[in-house]
Each structure stands twice: as C-alpha cells, then as structure tokens.
Design an enzyme around this catalytic site. Structure first.
Site, PDB file in Angstrom:
ATOM      1  N   MET A  32      -2.956 -10.306   1.091  1.00 32.83           N
ATOM      2  CA  MET A  32      -1.595 -10.596   0.641  1.00 32.83           C
ATOM      3  C   MET A  32      -1.529 -10.419  -0.864  1.00 32.83           C
ATOM      4  O   MET A  32      -2.437 -10.844  -1.570  1.00 32.83           O
ATOM      5  CB  MET A  32      -1.244 -12.051   0.981  1.00 32.83           C
ATOM      6  CG  MET A  32       0.190 -12.422   0.659  1.00 32.83           C
ATOM      7  SD  MET A  32       0.438 -14.211   0.594  1.00 32.83           S
ATOM      8  CE  MET A  32      -0.122 -14.509  -1.084  1.00 32.83           C
ATOM      9  N   ASN A  33      -0.454  -9.760  -1.369  1.00 35.98           N
ATOM     10  CA  ASN A  33      -0.217  -9.821  -2.820  1.00 35.98           C
ATOM     11  C   ASN A  33       1.215 -10.227  -3.105  1.00 35.98           C
ATOM     12  O   ASN A  33       1.621 -11.305  -2.614  1.00 35.98           O
ATOM     13  CB  ASN A  33      -0.732  -8.590  -3.577  1.00 35.98           C
ATOM     14  CG  ASN A  33      -0.193  -7.245  -3.178  1.00 35.98           C
ATOM     15  OD1 ASN A  33      -0.349  -6.817  -2.044  1.00 35.98           O
ATOM     16  ND2 ASN A  33       0.414  -6.540  -4.097  1.00 35.98           N
ATOM     17  N   ASP A  34       1.975  -9.489  -3.858  1.00 34.33           N
ATOM     18  CA  ASP A  34       3.224  -9.971  -4.454  1.00 34.33           C
ATOM     19  C   ASP A  34       4.198 -10.638  -3.483  1.00 34.33           C
ATOM     20  O   ASP A  34       4.423 -10.107  -2.383  1.00 34.33           O
ATOM     21  CB  ASP A  34       4.009  -8.792  -5.054  1.00 34.33           C
ATOM     22  CG  ASP A  34       3.163  -7.816  -5.822  1.00 34.33           C
ATOM     23  OD1 ASP A  34       1.987  -8.079  -6.064  1.00 34.33           O
ATOM     24  OD2 ASP A  34       3.713  -6.753  -6.186  1.00 34.33           O
ATOM     25  N   GLN A  50       3.792  -8.694   0.087  1.00 32.40           N
ATOM     26  CA  GLN A  50       2.938  -7.533   0.306  1.00 32.40           C
ATOM     27  C   GLN A  50       1.784  -7.949   1.213  1.00 32.40           C
ATOM     28  O   GLN A  50       1.049  -8.895   0.901  1.00 32.40           O
ATOM     29  CB  GLN A  50       2.398  -7.018  -1.029  1.00 32.40           C
ATOM     30  CG  GLN A  50       3.449  -6.331  -1.873  1.00 32.40           C
ATOM     31  CD  GLN A  50       3.798  -4.958  -1.326  1.00 32.40           C
ATOM     32  OE1 GLN A  50       3.094  -4.010  -1.568  1.00 32.40           O
ATOM     33  NE2 GLN A  50       4.900  -4.849  -0.582  1.00 32.40           N
ATOM     34  N   PHE A  94       5.893  -0.754  -0.659  1.00 33.87           N
ATOM     35  CA  PHE A  94       5.522  -1.523  -1.852  1.00 33.87           C
ATOM     36  C   PHE A  94       6.619  -2.535  -2.198  1.00 33.87           C
ATOM     37  O   PHE A  94       7.604  -2.694  -1.494  1.00 33.87           O
ATOM     38  CB  PHE A  94       5.255  -0.566  -3.021  1.00 33.87           C
ATOM     39  CG  PHE A  94       3.839  -0.028  -3.085  1.00 33.87           C
ATOM     40  CD1 PHE A  94       3.013  -0.010  -1.965  1.00 33.87           C
ATOM     41  CD2 PHE A  94       3.330   0.473  -4.281  1.00 33.87           C
ATOM     42  CE1 PHE A  94       1.705   0.490  -2.036  1.00 33.87           C
ATOM     43  CE2 PHE A  94       2.037   0.973  -4.370  1.00 33.87           C
ATOM     44  CZ  PHE A  94       1.218   0.979  -3.253  1.00 33.87           C
TER      45      PHE A  94
HETATM   46  C1  FRU Z   1       1.885  -5.450  -8.257  1.00 26.66           C
HETATM   47  C2  FRU Z   1       1.958  -4.163  -7.460  1.00 26.66           C
HETATM   48  C3  FRU Z   1       3.350  -3.560  -7.479  1.00 26.66           C
HETATM   49  C4  FRU Z   1       3.370  -2.725  -6.237  1.00 26.66           C
HETATM   50  C5  FRU Z   1       2.580  -3.584  -5.284  1.00 26.66           C
HETATM   51  C6  FRU Z   1       1.769  -2.827  -4.287  1.00 26.66           C
HETATM   52  O1  FRU Z   1       0.858  -6.269  -7.835  1.00 26.66           O
HETATM   53  O2  FRU Z   1       1.012  -3.220  -7.946  1.00 26.66           O
HETATM   54  O3  FRU Z   1       3.630  -2.830  -8.641  1.00 26.66           O
HETATM   55  O4  FRU Z   1       4.674  -2.471  -5.768  1.00 26.66           O
HETATM   56  O5  FRU Z   1       1.707  -4.375  -6.077  1.00 26.66           O
HETATM   57  O6  FRU Z   1       1.168  -3.707  -3.381  1.00 26.66           O
END
Ligand code: FRU
Length: 493
Positions: A32-34, A50, A94
């Site tokens: 998991m990210n953003d 994400q 993204f």
């Molecule tokens: C920031 C980022 C965004 C991109 C996304 C991809 O962490 O790099 O710029 O849209 O993560 O997962």
C-alpha cells in the site's frame, strides 16, 4: 527499487506479525502507498489508496478502497480501479483525487501506459461507490504542455471556482524546481493548460528544498487561506512541504512554508473537507525495513491517523489528531513513575499524553518501546535551549538491517511554558503530536519482546502523564482478509 520473488501472503502470519499496526489503517495485505480520492460522501469517509494486490512490492498499482463512519473504524471494500489491459492505464492506476458532485462521484487518476502518465476519469455506478466505469475518452489530457521541459507529469488536485473546474498536476520544470501545473475545464473532461500554480526552489541549501519535482499536490482552502501541500520526490529526506500565501488568477504567491511532518517516513498525504467543514488529512508512512523483510512479512505501508489541519494567523499550517481517535481508547491507565523514570506500564499499542515544563534547562521527554537495558529505545525529547523536538529512532531496533534517524522539528512552548507530547504507539508506528500543532512520526521495528517499556527522560520537568490502551480499527475478520468481493459486513463496531 529492488524486486524480489513474492512467495504469497499467509494471512495467519499477517495477524501474528508483531510489527503490523492494529489501529492505523492499512491494506488487507501486500503493498500500500498513497491515500487517493479522499472523500466525504453521504456521511461516510471513503479512503482509496495505491494498492498492489499481488505482492508487497511497489508495482502493479490499483486503487484499493475502504470506508469509515467515524474516521477511525474501517471496513475494506472491493478494489475500485484496476489496470485495463487495453487501456491508457495498462501499466498502473496511479494516484489521484475524487470530487463528489450532487449525484455522483468522479475519480481523477493517473493512467500509466509505457512512458505515458496521463489524467483519466472514472465515475461511480452505484451509491455505495463499489462499482466504477472508466470514461471512454480517457486520457482526458493527451500530453503534457509541449513547450515545457518537465521531469514528470502526474497526480491530481481538483477545485472549483464558480462553474469552472481547475486541476493541478504534479510536475517539475527542469533546472528550476518542483511545480504544480494548472489546467481549466468547464466539465472535468475538456482541459486547457494555463500556467504553474507556483514554482519551487532548487537551491539545496534551502532546508525546504522540495526536490526536482513535486508529486501528489493537494491544493485547498481553509477559511480564507489557500494551502498547497506537495511531496518532493527526490528531496532528501523526501520532504512533504506546505505553502500558504496570496492567491489570485490561479497563482499562489508563497508567503510562508514548512514541513507537514518532521519525520522521514511520512509521504504523499491527501486531505478532504468533511461535512463539518474540517480539513482532514491522511498520509502514507513508508517502511524503513528492507525489501526482503517486507516481502517476508507479506505487507508494506500504513496510513497515519487522521489529522485535522488548520492555518494560524501567521499563515502556518498546523495539524492535530482528529478527536475521533479517542473512541479507540479502551482503558485509561494510571501511570506510576519510579525515581529512575521507569513507568509501570508496558505496551506497544498505547496513547501517551505527557506534559513537561519547558522552562527546564535539560531535554525532557519519553523513551518508548524501550528494553530494560536501553539497548532498544525510541526517544522523543524537547530541548528548551533550541526549542526543538527530536524523535530519535537510531536505537529503536537492534536489527542491523533496520536503520533509524534523529529527526528534528522546531516549536516554541505553549503560552503557559509547557510542552505537551501526545504519542501514539502502534507496533511499528510512532506518531508524536506536539502541543496539538506539529507532528513528527517514524517507523520502528524493535526486535526484543521486552522492548515495550516506557521511561521518562528529564523526570524533574514532567508535569503530568496519562496512558490509554488503544483498540483495533478493524474487526478481527477484517484485519487479515483479502477483501475483493462485495460481501462485507456493514457494521463492525
Ligand atoms: C507517490 C507516487 C505518486 C504516484 C504513485 C504511484 O508516492 O510516486 O507520484 O502516482 O506514488 O504509486
């Protein structure tokens, strides 16, 4: 980033993982990210994020989805957006944002196809926001502005002035600095490029150097103040900056700037305005252990607690934990502190509220997740002479593969001369709010089972100490479940 084979996730080991947070939101498994598309819709908070459903590594990005009635208890929902093999997002869905119109929701995300990263739209098919249809005319902008030399072009923030929509896209002007490019549209579909909202500063001696490009822009108003938050993708550390100032004709003239969080893991936050008019922010807290350790664990990444943003009269952006977090408290603990500073309470899912007299001369604060011999310790202190808070995670773990850092952020004491540290411990997460104004956070991975003690540093300056046990934000059934079906419990509290 290094890539390893993923053995597949064992859900039993996820729930037994001592480092997996219990009251901070995270994906059911894997990467998991953003936070994406944060939205208050029909009384509920929707959090998209994400998500890579098939590995704990940063690849194959989808939009995961969860919902909360109260900002602190979460229910996983089916994946909202997945790459389309034939679409403009075949290599990844993204980051992006959401807007709630009177009868439907629009998601604006970055579709990735080969080298192209372009804005795409999806709209909901149902009031629960479980099913989404991508716009047949995606991408809605077919190329970045041709006459600009850009380092990248991705991530979106939307706002409306009268009947006109504006979109800011994260970017960087080569040789100049990070920027947010502004586009205008009558209908969210047809876009015309205008100009940069503002441009950063490539002077690396500036402590607020934002790197060569700004990701994840978030532009919004709090009362009469305009705020821009950006994530500097190659700044070291990867700083998340706020800017406030004068706003006219879709340009921000920056008067004031600072760090959104003083810690090294915090990244890519996003915020939204709730029904009560509060600006609520979540951010991603990146792992600080190796890729191999993340793969072995079967998960990676966690969200911060919800933070409420406000702007002070000098234009400073400040953040405080959302009051709803108090609903997670399960037991108030009366703390007894011995002469050496050792507290008689142990734990790794706690909230600590400590006030200190900042007129003392020595640094004062708390050593948490501490072993008895102090070989593992995470130390947060206030130094009156420099008016700085330090979160030192260099000794948080004896694991040689995990590195820590001493992060610092400045804050004057409150008017009554006190410093109030509100510390949230959630296994591998520590978030420290100081005087309900600034936050400094990090990830920690103590190895020893007994590294769950608390010690007061600078005992003479301690005025009060309160401790609460904090309960989980998911039902047990929800905590370790891969939730791709729509068959989910409606109420888990
Ligand atoms: C920031 C980022 C965004 C991109 C996304 C991809 O962490 O790099 O710029 O849209 O993560 O997962």
């Amino acid at each position: 980033m290094q890539k390893l084979d993923t053995p597949g996730v064992d859900l039993a080991s996820l729930s037994a993982d001592r480092h997996r947070p219990s009251y901070h939101f995270l994906s059911p498994d894997n990467w998991m990210n953003d936070p994406n598309g944060l939205l208050h819709w029909r009384g509920r908070c929707h959090l998209f994020y994400q998500y890579n459903p098939s590995s704990p590594q940063s690849e194959d990005k989808h939009w995961g989805h969860a919902v909360s009635d109260d900002l602190v208890h979460w229910e996983h929902l089916p994946i909202a957006l997945a790459p389309d093999p034939d679409g403009p997002d075949t290599d990844g869905v993204f980051s992006g944002c959401a807007v709630g119109l009177h009868d439907h929701v629009v998601l604006m995300y970055t579709g990735v196809r080969g080298p192209h990263q372009l804005p795409c739209i999806a709209t909901n098919d149902d009031p629960e926001l479980l099913a989404w249809t991508k716009y047949a005319g995606n991408p809605v902008i077919t190329a970045p502005p041709a006459d600009l030399d850009l380092v990248f072009f991705r991530d979106h923030t939307l706002w409306q002035e009268g009947d006109t929509w504006y979109m800011g896209i994260g970017s960087g002007l080569r040789g100049q600095g990070g920027t947010v490019l502004v586009f205008r549209s009558p209908d969210l579909h047809d876009w015309t490029y205008l100009h940069p909202l503002c441009i950063g500063d490539l002077d690396r001696t500036n402590p607020l150097w934002g790197g060569t490009g700004w990701e994840c822009p978030d532009f919004f108003a709090i009362s009469n103040d305009r705020v821009l938050i950006v994530s500097g993708h190659d700044a070291h550390p990867r700083n998340v900056l706020w800017f406030t100032g004068g706003y006219q004709d879709q340009r921000l003239t920056v008067h004031n700037t600072g760090l959104v969080d003083g810690g090294p893991s915090f990244y890519a936050p996003q915020s939204y305005t709730d029904d009560a008019g509060r600006r609520v922010m979540f951010g991603w807290m990146r792992e600080r252990r190796t890729v191999a350790q993340q793969v072995a664990a079967g998960w990676s990444g966690v969200m911060t607690l919800p933070r409420i943003l406000s702007v002070l009269s000098d234009g400073s952006l400040v953040s405080a934990p959302a009051p709803e977090i108090a609903q997670l408290r399960t037991r108030h603990r009366t703390a007894v502190v011995d002469a050496s500073g050792l507290v008689d309470i142990r734990g790794d899912t706690l909230e600590l509220l400590a006030t200190f007299d900042a007129r003392a001369t020595e640094p004062a604060g708390l050593s948490v997740r501490t072993s008895l011999d102090g070989k593992e310790a995470t130390v947060v202190t206030y130094t009156p002479a420099t008016q700085t808070v330090t979160l030192d995670t260099r000794a948080s773990s004896i694991d040689p593969d995990v590195s820590g850092v001493a992060s610092r952020i400045s804050i004057p004491p409150a008017a009554d001369g006190s410093i109030r540290l509100r510390v949230f411990l959630d296994r591998s997460v520590i978030e420290v709010f100081v005087n309900d104004r600034i936050c400094i956070s990090d990830r920690i991975y103590p190895v020893r089972e007994e590294s769950d003690r608390i010690r007061v540093v600078g005992l003479a300056a301690l005025s009060t100490l309160e401790v609460w046990d904090i309960g989980p934000c998911f039902l047990p059934s929800e905590a370790g479940r891969q939730s791709l079906s729509v068959d989910h419990p409606q109420d888990h509290r």
